[in-house]
Design a protein around this motif. Structure first.
Motif, PDB file in Angstrom:
ATOM      1  N   LEU A 152      91.940  37.459 -38.043  1.00  0.00           N
ATOM      2  CA  LEU A 152      92.725  37.716 -39.392  1.00  0.00           C
ATOM      3  C   LEU A 152      93.099  39.037 -39.587  1.00  0.00           C
ATOM      4  CD1 LEU A 152      90.724  35.101 -41.502  1.00  0.00           C
ATOM      5  CD2 LEU A 152      92.777  34.550 -40.416  1.00  0.00           C
ATOM      6  N   GLU A 153      92.224  39.946 -39.450  1.00  0.00           N
ATOM      7  CA  GLU A 153      92.618  41.254 -39.791  1.00  0.00           C
ATOM      8  C   GLU A 153      93.791  41.787 -38.841  1.00  0.00           C
ATOM      9  OE1 GLU A 153      88.967  43.334 -39.142  1.00  0.00           O
ATOM     10  OE2 GLU A 153      88.470  43.234 -41.442  1.00  0.00           O
ATOM     11  N   GLU A 204     105.595  43.727 -39.801  1.00  0.00           N
ATOM     12  CA  GLU A 204     106.713  42.790 -39.942  1.00  0.00           C
ATOM     13  C   GLU A 204     107.306  42.853 -41.439  1.00  0.00           C
ATOM     14  OE1 GLU A 204     108.292  38.303 -39.367  1.00  0.00           O
ATOM     15  OE2 GLU A 204     106.389  38.836 -38.962  1.00  0.00           O
ATOM     16  N   LEU A 205     106.610  42.964 -42.384  1.00  0.00           N
ATOM     17  CA  LEU A 205     107.190  43.021 -44.002  1.00  0.00           C
ATOM     18  C   LEU A 205     107.504  44.587 -44.041  1.00  0.00           C
ATOM     19  CD1 LEU A 205     106.996  41.971 -46.754  1.00  0.00           C
ATOM     20  CD2 LEU A 205     104.834  42.793 -47.045  1.00  0.00           C
ATOM     21  N   GLU A 206     107.086  45.557 -43.522  1.00  0.00           N
ATOM     22  CA  GLU A 206     107.652  46.826 -43.587  1.00  0.00           C
ATOM     23  C   GLU A 206     108.782  47.153 -42.668  1.00  0.00           C
ATOM     24  OE1 GLU A 206     107.749  50.503 -45.243  1.00  0.00           O
ATOM     25  OE2 GLU A 206     106.211  49.100 -45.542  1.00  0.00           O
ATOM     26  N   GLN A 207     109.249  46.284 -41.988  1.00  0.00           N
ATOM     27  CA  GLN A 207     110.376  46.374 -41.232  1.00  0.00           C
ATOM     28  C   GLN A 207     111.564  45.709 -42.015  1.00  0.00           C
ATOM     29  OE1 GLN A 207     109.925  44.376 -37.574  1.00  0.00           O
ATOM     30  NE2 GLN A 207     109.054  46.059 -36.386  1.00  0.00           N
ATOM     31  N   PHE A 208     111.096  44.706 -42.589  1.00  0.00           N
ATOM     32  CA  PHE A 208     112.143  43.902 -43.634  1.00  0.00           C
ATOM     33  C   PHE A 208     112.357  44.911 -44.923  1.00  0.00           C
ATOM     34  CE2 PHE A 208     110.636  39.962 -41.588  1.00  0.00           C
ATOM     35  CZ  PHE A 208     111.839  39.546 -41.146  1.00  0.00           C
ATOM     36  N   ARG A 209     111.517  45.831 -45.411  1.00  0.00           N
ATOM     37  CA  ARG A 209     111.735  46.743 -46.296  1.00  0.00           C
ATOM     38  C   ARG A 209     112.371  47.825 -45.920  1.00  0.00           C
ATOM     39  NH1 ARG A 209     105.365  46.957 -48.130  1.00  0.00           N
ATOM     40  NH2 ARG A 209     105.351  45.212 -49.345  1.00  0.00           N
ATOM     41  N   LEU A 210     112.436  48.168 -44.859  1.00  0.00           N
ATOM     42  CA  LEU A 210     113.210  49.462 -44.341  1.00  0.00           C
ATOM     43  C   LEU A 210     114.640  48.873 -43.795  1.00  0.00           C
ATOM     44  CD1 LEU A 210     110.536  51.186 -42.304  1.00  0.00           C
ATOM     45  CD2 LEU A 210     111.421  51.752 -44.579  1.00  0.00           C
ATOM     46  N   LYS A 211     114.845  47.724 -43.571  1.00  0.00           N
ATOM     47  CA  LYS A 211     116.102  47.094 -43.167  1.00  0.00           C
ATOM     48  C   LYS A 211     117.179  47.133 -44.368  1.00  0.00           C
ATOM     49  CE  LYS A 211     118.168  43.142 -40.987  1.00  0.00           C
ATOM     50  NZ  LYS A 211     118.142  41.524 -40.793  1.00  0.00           N
ATOM     51  N   LYS A 212     118.434  47.518 -44.215  1.00  0.00           N
ATOM     52  CA  LYS A 212     119.337  47.969 -45.074  1.00  0.00           C
ATOM     53  C   LYS A 212     120.070  46.523 -45.562  1.00  0.00           C
ATOM     54  CE  LYS A 212     120.460  52.381 -44.128  1.00  0.00           C
ATOM     55  NZ  LYS A 212     121.291  53.711 -44.315  1.00  0.00           N
ATOM     56  N   LYS A 216      97.616  42.686 -39.961  1.00  0.00           N
ATOM     57  CA  LYS A 216      98.367  43.909 -39.587  1.00  0.00           C
ATOM     58  C   LYS A 216      99.765  43.705 -38.997  1.00  0.00           C
ATOM     59  CE  LYS A 216      97.761  48.056 -36.830  1.00  0.00           C
ATOM     60  NZ  LYS A 216      97.049  48.527 -35.453  1.00  0.00           N
ATOM     61  N   ALA A 217      99.885  42.787 -38.127  1.00  0.00           N
ATOM     62  CA  ALA A 217     101.141  42.447 -37.522  1.00  0.00           C
ATOM     63  C   ALA A 217     102.006  41.790 -38.701  1.00  0.00           C
ATOM     64  CB  ALA A 217     100.735  41.395 -36.837  1.00  0.00           C
ATOM     65  N   LEU A 218     101.572  41.200 -39.755  1.00  0.00           N
ATOM     66  CA  LEU A 218     102.570  40.622 -40.765  1.00  0.00           C
ATOM     67  C   LEU A 218     102.697  41.816 -41.723  1.00  0.00           C
ATOM     68  CD1 LEU A 218     100.865  37.191 -41.707  1.00  0.00           C
ATOM     69  CD2 LEU A 218     102.921  37.676 -40.542  1.00  0.00           C
ATOM     70  N   ARG A 219     101.845  42.796 -41.830  1.00  0.00           N
ATOM     71  CA  ARG A 219     102.241  44.064 -42.700  1.00  0.00           C
ATOM     72  C   ARG A 219     103.443  44.819 -42.014  1.00  0.00           C
ATOM     73  NH1 ARG A 219      96.453  44.814 -43.799  1.00  0.00           N
ATOM     74  NH2 ARG A 219      96.045  43.862 -45.979  1.00  0.00           N
TER      75      ARG A 219
END
Length: 89
Positions: free
Chosen positions: A15-16, A25-33, A20-23
């Motif tokens: 689960l950890e 992926e989420l960070e990539q979406f946050r950085l995407k313009k 980590k993988a989901l976090r």
């Protein structure tokens, strides 16, 4: 169903790793313009004001576009916005 402590610890590790993988992926979406047109931010307003000054100074839309600072479509969007502002006065 988890029956032993070892199984529970293995499941927690899985689960950890998934978290980590989901976090990441989420960070990539946050950085995407974001796609599409920008909102009327400072850069947009500066570009529009430059267009309005040139247009009011007698330049045609194509003369403004040929300077290479904005696209033809953007110039027509600015012109529509300009007309709406003038209509409201």
């Amino acid at each position: 169903m988890i029956k032993t402590l070892e199984e529970a610890l293995n499941y927690i590790s899985e689960l950890e790793a998934e978290n980590k993988a989901l976090r990441e992926e989420l960070e990539q979406f946050r950085l995407k313009k974001p796609a599409g047109r920008k909102k009327h931010d400072e850069t947009w307003m500066a570009s529009y004001k430059d267009f309005a000054i040139k247009y009011e100074g007698g330049m045609t839309i194509m003369e403004i576009v040929n300077q290479g600072e904005i696209s033809r479509r953007t110039a027509y969007r600015y012109k529509a916005y300009y007309d709406e502002l003038k209509k409201g006065l």
